[in-house]
Design a protein around this motif. Structure first.
Motif, PDB file in Angstrom:
ATOM      1  N   HIS A   8      -2.692  14.916  -2.396  1.00 12.05           N
ATOM      2  CA  HIS A   8      -1.601  15.004  -3.369  1.00 12.05           C
ATOM      3  C   HIS A   8      -0.339  15.342  -2.585  1.00 12.05           C
ATOM      4  O   HIS A   8      -0.207  16.445  -2.049  1.00 12.05           O
ATOM      5  CB  HIS A   8      -1.909  16.068  -4.417  1.00 12.05           C
ATOM      6  N   LEU A   9       0.564  14.394  -2.484  1.00 14.67           N
ATOM      7  CA  LEU A   9       1.738  14.494  -1.620  1.00 14.67           C
ATOM      8  C   LEU A   9       2.974  14.824  -2.449  1.00 14.67           C
ATOM      9  O   LEU A   9       3.383  14.032  -3.307  1.00 14.67           O
ATOM     10  CB  LEU A   9       1.922  13.172  -0.870  1.00 14.67           C
ATOM     11  N   VAL A  10       3.567  15.988  -2.191  1.00 14.76           N
ATOM     12  CA  VAL A  10       4.752  16.416  -2.931  1.00 14.76           C
ATOM     13  C   VAL A  10       5.910  16.585  -1.954  1.00 14.76           C
ATOM     14  O   VAL A  10       5.916  17.504  -1.124  1.00 14.76           O
ATOM     15  CB  VAL A  10       4.507  17.744  -3.683  1.00 14.76           C
ATOM     16  N   ASP A  11       6.891  15.680  -2.027  1.00 12.16           N
ATOM     17  CA  ASP A  11       8.052  15.715  -1.125  1.00 12.16           C
ATOM     18  C   ASP A  11       9.184  14.965  -1.809  1.00 12.16           C
ATOM     19  O   ASP A  11       8.972  13.892  -2.372  1.00 12.16           O
ATOM     20  CB  ASP A  11       7.709  15.057   0.217  1.00 12.16           C
ATOM     21  N   GLY A  50      -9.487  17.377  -3.553  1.00 13.95           N
ATOM     22  CA  GLY A  50      -8.493  16.901  -2.602  1.00 13.95           C
ATOM     23  C   GLY A  50      -7.711  18.022  -1.972  1.00 13.95           C
ATOM     24  O   GLY A  50      -8.114  19.192  -1.983  1.00 13.95           O
ATOM     25  N   VAL A  51      -6.559  17.670  -1.428  1.00  3.81           N
ATOM     26  CA  VAL A  51      -5.709  18.637  -0.735  1.00  3.81           C
ATOM     27  C   VAL A  51      -4.260  18.384  -1.143  1.00  3.81           C
ATOM     28  O   VAL A  51      -3.874  17.244  -1.449  1.00  3.81           O
ATOM     29  CB  VAL A  51      -5.888  18.510   0.799  1.00  3.81           C
ATOM     30  N   LEU A  52      -3.468  19.446  -1.178  1.00  6.15           N
ATOM     31  CA  LEU A  52      -2.057  19.347  -1.553  1.00  6.15           C
ATOM     32  C   LEU A  52      -1.198  19.415  -0.301  1.00  6.15           C
ATOM     33  O   LEU A  52      -1.177  20.425   0.399  1.00  6.15           O
ATOM     34  CB  LEU A  52      -1.699  20.485  -2.516  1.00  6.15           C
ATOM     35  N   LEU A  53      -0.494  18.314  -0.005  1.00  8.63           N
ATOM     36  CA  LEU A  53       0.425  18.245   1.129  1.00  8.63           C
ATOM     37  C   LEU A  53       1.813  18.480   0.565  1.00  8.63           C
ATOM     38  O   LEU A  53       2.362  17.633  -0.149  1.00  8.63           O
ATOM     39  CB  LEU A  53       0.313  16.876   1.800  1.00  8.63           C
ATOM     40  N   GLN A 117      -8.319  17.348   7.458  1.00  9.64           N
ATOM     41  CA  GLN A 117      -9.781  17.375   7.553  1.00  9.64           C
ATOM     42  C   GLN A 117     -10.309  18.802   7.584  1.00  9.64           C
ATOM     43  O   GLN A 117     -11.318  19.124   6.945  1.00  9.64           O
ATOM     44  CB  GLN A 117     -10.226  16.611   8.803  1.00  9.64           C
ATOM     45  N   GLU A 118      -9.621  19.695   8.307  1.00 14.88           N
ATOM     46  CA  GLU A 118     -10.044  21.095   8.374  1.00 14.88           C
ATOM     47  C   GLU A 118      -9.864  21.781   7.022  1.00 14.88           C
ATOM     48  O   GLU A 118     -10.714  22.571   6.601  1.00 14.88           O
ATOM     49  CB  GLU A 118      -9.225  21.828   9.445  1.00 14.88           C
ATOM     50  N   ALA A 119      -8.776  21.466   6.328  1.00 16.34           N
ATOM     51  CA  ALA A 119      -8.535  22.053   5.012  1.00 16.34           C
ATOM     52  C   ALA A 119      -9.609  21.629   4.024  1.00 16.34           C
ATOM     53  O   ALA A 119     -10.113  22.440   3.242  1.00 16.34           O
ATOM     54  CB  ALA A 119      -7.158  21.636   4.494  1.00 16.34           C
TER      55      ALA A 119
END
Length: 208
Positions: A8-11, A50-53, A117-119
């Motif tokens: 999830h890309l927030v920018d 997922g992961v939040l970027l 990947q680590e997250a």
């Protein structure tokens, strides 16, 4: 790493989002884009894993303010901050608040990929722990007040006879309570019961 994990890309920078999306999709990720923290919050109910970027400095709500809001809402998602305006104090604050990583722009793609990947790897372990804690709390809530009291003494290592003397009950009565506690908690052994009780604050009694 599982294929098709979601980032999830927030920018607020369109060019940054486009470049990151192209790279991440080529690396096998599904990418959901948001141009602001508010846009992500509007959609977070549908977020599943997922992961939040997350960019730190954006118009309106900042990345760290979004992180704080998600914690307040009880939303669990691993967070990686990306920013062109980072400093030591900011990165320390983000990590203390639970961020998995803090990357300063410009960063290379290998560094970003390793961080994601680590997250995801750490998050999987944390999700399992969270699920186990929720299960323990659910089972604890099924116990009667007397069973909770007896369990508090059991996890201290007290014998049925000692608990009976402590509570002024018969040994047989305590044995019945002990059996019910083990069954309701689905604990196959004393060490397992101790572990489950430690996960659940409601299992602790004044005597424990």
């Amino acid at each position: 790493m599982k294929r098709n994990e979601t980032v999830h890309l927030v920018d607020d920078d369109d060019a940054v989002r486009h470049a990151l999306r192209v790279f991440l999709e080529s690396a096998g990720f599904k990418v959901c884009e948001y141009s602001s923290a508010a846009d992500f919050l509007d959609d977070f109910a549908s977020v599943d894993g997922g992961v939040l970027l997350l960019d730190q400095r954006m118009p309106g709500m900042s990345g760290m303010e979004l992180q704080a809001q998600l914690r307040k809402l009880g939303v669990f998602i691993p967070v990686i901050f990306i920013t062109g305006h980072g400093d030591v104090q900011m990165s320390v604050a983000a990590m203390k608040a639970g961020a998995m990583d803090f990357l300063e722009k410009p960063f290379n793609n290998t560094e970003l990929l390793q961080s994601i990947q680590e997250a995801l790897r750490k998050a999987e372990g944390q999700r399992r722990e969270w699920a186990q804690r929720c299960d323990a709390e659910r089972r604890c809530s099924s116990l009667t007040s007397r069973e909770l009291e007896v369990m508090g003494y059991i996890v201290q290592g007290m014998s049925s006879r000692a608990i009976a003397e402590q509570l002024g009950l018969s040994n047989r009565t305590i044995e019945v309570h002990r059996a019910r506690v083990m069954t309701k908690m689905a604990a196959g052994s004393l060490p397992e019961l101790v572990r489950m009780a430690a996960m659940c604050k409601s299992c602790l009694t004044p005597g424990s």
